[in-house]
Structures are given as C-alpha cells and as structure tokens.
Design a protein around this motif. Structure first.
Motif, PDB file in Angstrom:
ATOM      1  N   GLY A   1      18.161  13.376   8.116  1.00 58.72           N
ATOM      2  CA  GLY A   1      17.478  12.234   8.796  1.00 58.72           C
ATOM      3  C   GLY A   1      16.066  12.277   8.325  1.00 58.72           C
ATOM      4  N   VAL A   2      15.487  12.464   7.079  1.00 52.58           N
ATOM      5  CA  VAL A   2      14.226  12.578   6.691  1.00 52.58           C
ATOM      6  C   VAL A   2      13.922  11.119   6.465  1.00 52.58           C
ATOM      7  CG1 VAL A   2      12.554  13.046   4.984  1.00 52.58           C
ATOM      8  CG2 VAL A   2      14.193  15.075   6.063  1.00 52.58           C
ATOM      9  N   GLU A   3      12.631  10.564   7.125  1.00 52.81           N
ATOM     10  CA  GLU A   3      11.990   9.449   6.899  1.00 52.81           C
ATOM     11  C   GLU A   3      10.640   9.496   6.823  1.00 52.81           C
ATOM     12  OE1 GLU A   3      13.579   6.411   8.229  1.00 52.81           O
ATOM     13  OE2 GLU A   3      15.342   7.206   8.804  1.00 52.81           O
ATOM     14  N   LEU A   4       9.984   9.115   5.572  1.00 53.16           N
ATOM     15  CA  LEU A   4       8.541   9.067   5.534  1.00 53.16           C
ATOM     16  C   LEU A   4       8.230   7.858   4.456  1.00 53.16           C
ATOM     17  CD1 LEU A   4       8.414  10.228   2.008  1.00 53.16           C
ATOM     18  CD2 LEU A   4       9.072  12.591   3.218  1.00 53.16           C
ATOM     19  N   ALA A   5       6.829   7.854   4.408  1.00 52.85           N
ATOM     20  CA  ALA A   5       6.280   6.685   3.744  1.00 52.85           C
ATOM     21  C   ALA A   5       4.982   7.263   2.878  1.00 52.85           C
ATOM     22  CB  ALA A   5       5.504   5.550   4.481  1.00 52.85           C
ATOM     23  N   VAL A   6       4.944   7.365   1.630  1.00 50.01           N
ATOM     24  CA  VAL A   6       3.933   7.742   0.797  1.00 50.01           C
ATOM     25  C   VAL A   6       2.803   6.791   0.622  1.00 50.01           C
ATOM     26  CG1 VAL A   6       3.386   9.031  -1.258  1.00 50.01           C
ATOM     27  CG2 VAL A   6       5.465   9.347   0.150  1.00 50.01           C
ATOM     28  N   PRO A   7       1.669   6.842   0.679  1.00 38.73           N
ATOM     29  CA  PRO A   7       0.672   5.852   0.469  1.00 38.73           C
ATOM     30  C   PRO A   7       0.352   5.760  -1.138  1.00 38.73           C
ATOM     31  CG  PRO A   7      -0.405   7.668   1.571  1.00 38.73           C
ATOM     32  CD  PRO A   7       1.099   7.929   1.712  1.00 38.73           C
ATOM     33  N   ALA A   8       0.163   4.703  -1.605  1.00 38.65           N
ATOM     34  CA  ALA A   8      -0.207   4.502  -2.989  1.00 38.65           C
ATOM     35  C   ALA A   8      -1.571   4.946  -3.306  1.00 38.65           C
ATOM     36  CB  ALA A   8      -0.108   3.046  -3.210  1.00 38.65           C
ATOM     37  N   GLY A   9      -1.605   5.757  -4.448  1.00 42.75           N
ATOM     38  CA  GLY A   9      -2.986   5.922  -4.978  1.00 42.75           C
ATOM     39  C   GLY A   9      -3.539   7.017  -4.109  1.00 42.75           C
ATOM     40  N   ARG A  10      -2.692   7.897  -3.403  1.00 44.77           N
ATOM     41  CA  ARG A  10      -3.151   9.235  -2.734  1.00 44.77           C
ATOM     42  C   ARG A  10      -2.310  10.263  -2.757  1.00 44.77           C
ATOM     43  NH1 ARG A  10      -6.115   6.723   1.564  1.00 44.77           N
ATOM     44  NH2 ARG A  10      -7.059   4.560   0.825  1.00 44.77           N
TER      45      ARG A  10
ATOM     46  N   SER B   1       0.817  -1.206  -0.118  1.00 43.36           N
ATOM     47  CA  SER B   1      -0.110  -0.003  -0.043  1.00 43.36           C
ATOM     48  C   SER B   1       0.879   1.233   0.010  1.00 43.36           C
ATOM     49  CB  SER B   1      -0.911   0.020   1.376  1.00 43.36           C
ATOM     50  OG  SER B   1      -0.292  -0.025   2.355  1.00 43.36           O
ATOM     51  N   THR B   2       1.983   1.101  -0.142  1.00 43.79           N
ATOM     52  CA  THR B   2       2.993   2.346  -0.175  1.00 43.79           C
ATOM     53  C   THR B   2       3.708   2.321  -1.321  1.00 43.79           C
ATOM     54  OG1 THR B   2       3.466   1.879   2.399  1.00 43.79           O
ATOM     55  CG2 THR B   2       5.162   3.174   1.046  1.00 43.79           C
ATOM     56  N   ALA B   3       3.667   3.822  -1.823  1.00 45.32           N
ATOM     57  CA  ALA B   3       4.308   3.843  -3.207  1.00 45.32           C
ATOM     58  C   ALA B   3       5.729   4.073  -3.233  1.00 45.32           C
ATOM     59  CB  ALA B   3       3.671   4.841  -4.027  1.00 45.32           C
ATOM     60  N   LEU B   4       6.022   5.075  -2.304  1.00 45.71           N
ATOM     61  CA  LEU B   4       7.449   5.452  -2.066  1.00 45.71           C
ATOM     62  C   LEU B   4       7.741   5.339  -0.587  1.00 45.71           C
ATOM     63  CD1 LEU B   4       8.745   8.515  -3.746  1.00 45.71           C
ATOM     64  CD2 LEU B   4       8.900   8.337  -1.308  1.00 45.71           C
ATOM     65  N   THR B   5       9.122   5.222  -0.236  1.00 45.68           N
ATOM     66  CA  THR B   5       9.451   5.356   1.076  1.00 45.68           C
ATOM     67  C   THR B   5      10.741   5.889   0.988  1.00 45.68           C
ATOM     68  OG1 THR B   5      10.674   3.128   1.181  1.00 45.68           O
ATOM     69  CG2 THR B   5       8.440   3.284   1.902  1.00 45.68           C
ATOM     70  N   ALA B   6      11.355   7.007   1.987  1.00 47.10           N
ATOM     71  CA  ALA B   6      12.602   7.543   2.381  1.00 47.10           C
ATOM     72  C   ALA B   6      13.032   7.114   3.450  1.00 47.10           C
ATOM     73  CB  ALA B   6      12.396   8.983   2.269  1.00 47.10           C
ATOM     74  N   THR B   7      14.132   6.805   3.585  1.00 46.21           N
ATOM     75  CA  THR B   7      14.895   6.269   4.854  1.00 46.21           C
ATOM     76  C   THR B   7      16.330   7.302   4.938  1.00 46.21           C
ATOM     77  OG1 THR B   7      14.052   4.100   4.478  1.00 46.21           O
ATOM     78  CG2 THR B   7      15.840   4.317   6.336  1.00 46.21           C
ATOM     79  N   GLY B   8      16.261   7.947   6.112  1.00 41.95           N
ATOM     80  CA  GLY B   8      17.714   8.450   6.301  1.00 41.95           C
ATOM     81  C   GLY B   8      18.117   9.567   5.519  1.00 41.95           C
ATOM     82  N   LEU B   9      17.329  10.351   4.637  1.00 46.63           N
ATOM     83  CA  LEU B   9      17.738  11.379   3.814  1.00 46.63           C
ATOM     84  C   LEU B   9      18.512  12.525   4.459  1.00 46.63           C
ATOM     85  CD1 LEU B   9      14.548  11.484   1.431  1.00 46.63           C
ATOM     86  CD2 LEU B   9      16.669  10.128   1.144  1.00 46.63           C
ATOM     87  N   ARG B  10      19.797  12.684   4.137  1.00 48.25           N
ATOM     88  CA  ARG B  10      20.404  13.798   4.436  1.00 48.25           C
ATOM     89  C   ARG B  10      21.019  14.506   3.104  1.00 48.25           C
ATOM     90  NH1 ARG B  10      25.812  14.787   5.629  1.00 48.25           N
ATOM     91  NH2 ARG B  10      26.328  12.359   5.595  1.00 48.25           N
ATOM     92  N   VAL B  11      21.144  15.804   3.033  1.00 48.01           N
ATOM     93  CA  VAL B  11      21.475  16.566   2.005  1.00 48.01           C
ATOM     94  C   VAL B  11      22.191  17.738   2.456  1.00 48.01           C
ATOM     95  CG1 VAL B  11      21.100  18.250  -0.053  1.00 48.01           C
ATOM     96  CG2 VAL B  11      19.760  15.931   0.068  1.00 48.01           C
ATOM     97  N   THR B  12      23.584  17.856   2.137  1.00 47.12           N
ATOM     98  CA  THR B  12      24.550  18.931   2.821  1.00 47.12           C
ATOM     99  C   THR B  12      25.272  19.695   1.680  1.00 47.12           C
ATOM    100  OG1 THR B  12      25.055  17.325   4.308  1.00 47.12           O
ATOM    101  CG2 THR B  12      26.443  19.342   4.078  1.00 47.12           C
ATOM    102  N   TYR B  13      24.868  20.950   1.908  1.00 50.97           N
ATOM    103  CA  TYR B  13      25.572  22.051   0.967  1.00 50.97           C
ATOM    104  C   TYR B  13      26.404  22.884   1.497  1.00 50.97           C
ATOM    105  CZ  TYR B  13      21.020  21.389  -1.637  1.00 50.97           C
ATOM    106  OH  TYR B  13      19.983  20.855  -2.311  1.00 50.97           O
TER     107      TYR B  13
END
Length: 217
Positions: free
Chosen positions: A24-33, A4-16
C-alpha cells in the motif's frame, strides 16, 4: 497529477511467494527536486525504485508520470569481462531511448554522451572493456549512461554506496547538476551528502512508508 509533481504512486503492492515486499505504498515526488528513499535492509527500497522506474510491475497499484521520461540506474550491473562492449558503448546505450538502437546518433546526442563522460571523469576509459573496470568506475559509467538518456526523471539505486571518496563525490556532483538542469531525481541512499541535498526524504519500513519529510537544513 499536480503540475508541481513529477511522479505519483498509489496503492503499490508487490508480493513474492505470498510475502509482501511493498504494501500500500503512496507517495508524491516533487518535480525538479531530489527525493531520497531511506530505510533498513529488506524494507523494500530497491523494489520500490524498480516499480517507480517501470522496471517491475506491481501486484497492485499504479505509478503515474504523465508524459515524463524515466531513466533507471541500478546499483551494479553484471557484465562478463569477455563481453566486447566498451565504456563509451555502455554510456551510449543511455541515448537509445531517445533515438533508438539502430539509428546513427545525431551530433547533439553524441555531445550529451561526451558531457556525461566528462562529468563522471571516464573519458580516458572510453575504449576500455566495461567488464574490466573497478566497481567505482563501473558505477560512474552506469550513472553516465543514465545522464546520457536526458530523462525528465532519474531513478538511482545507491549511487554512492561502496565507492571511494572521489567516485562518490563525482556522482554527487553529477546528480546535483541534473537537478540544476531541471530533472527530477529519486534515489535510494544512506549517503548523508545526498540526504542533505534532498527536498524530500521517504522512510520505508516493512514495505510501507513510515514517514515522508524534508530533511533538517
């Protein structure tokens, strides 16, 4: 990744330059929503969307979409007024991910391009040079390009910001139609109309997810 999840992100870090845009971004995107990302300026919203779209490589962490395809629509595109590319050609670029840039587009794909242009009411602009369009017309053409991709996941950066009421309404309706066809939509927005449609609202602050919740209905 749950079905039921279309996309997940685990431990995202971006440094400039030693400054963390995402931490440390974590999220789960529900499918079809539809998931809407909100937060103050400088919170890292556009950076997060670019990483989710695969347009930017994170310094750490990963994004998983399984075998699902993605289409990314930025808030605005810098195109010279002298570049000889028409509105229909801009929209057609969206189909290249399906058939390639060299092959002749099959009738079904050309039909999808027509449908996207009708949905955003830009058929009359088909032969106009893209660089001569107004801001609202450009944004509608870019969204039509994203729709023409026919992707499983559509990622949109501020799809209604700065637009006149009619253009914003057309964009909202097109986004709702994508959900109806079964696509997953992730967008950065402060538009109350889009937030009201959302099944999940992600609040970002200082490069971190401060809250993930369903909006009040």
């Amino acid at each position: 990744m749950p079905p039921s999840t279309a996309l997940t992100a685990t431990g995202l870090r971006v440094t400039y330059d030693e400054t963390e845009a995402l931490s440390g971004v974590e999220l789960a995107v529900p499918a079809g929503r539809i998931t809407v990302i909100v937060g103050p300026n400088g919170a890292g919203k556009s950076t997060l969307l670019e990483v989710l779209a695969g347009a930017r490589t994170p310094s750490a962490g990963r994004v998983e979409t399984g075998a699902l395809s993605r289409a990314f629509v930025p808030q605005r595109a810098a195109v010279s007024e002298h570049l000889p590319i028409t509105v229909r050609e801009i929209v057609s670029v969206g189909a290249w991910g399906r058939v390639g840039a060299i092959r002749r587009l099959p009738p079904a794909v050309r039909g999808d391009i027509d449908t996207a242009m009708h949905r955003l009411d830009i058929v009359a602009l088909a032969r106009r040079p893209f660089g001569t369009l107004s801001g609202g017309q450009r944004q509608r053409a870019l969204l039509a390009q994203g729709l023409a991709r026919g992707a499983d996941i559509l990622l949109l950066d501020e799809p209604t910001t700065g637009l006149d009421a009619r253009s914003a309404d057309l964009n909202r309706r097109a986004i709702a139609a994508e959900i109806d066809r079964g696509a997953t939509v992730v967008c950065v927005s402060h538009d109350d109309g889009l937030i009201a449609l959302a099944d999940q609202v992600i609040t970002l602050a200082d490069g971190r997810v401060s809250r993930a919740s369903a909006p009040s209905r």
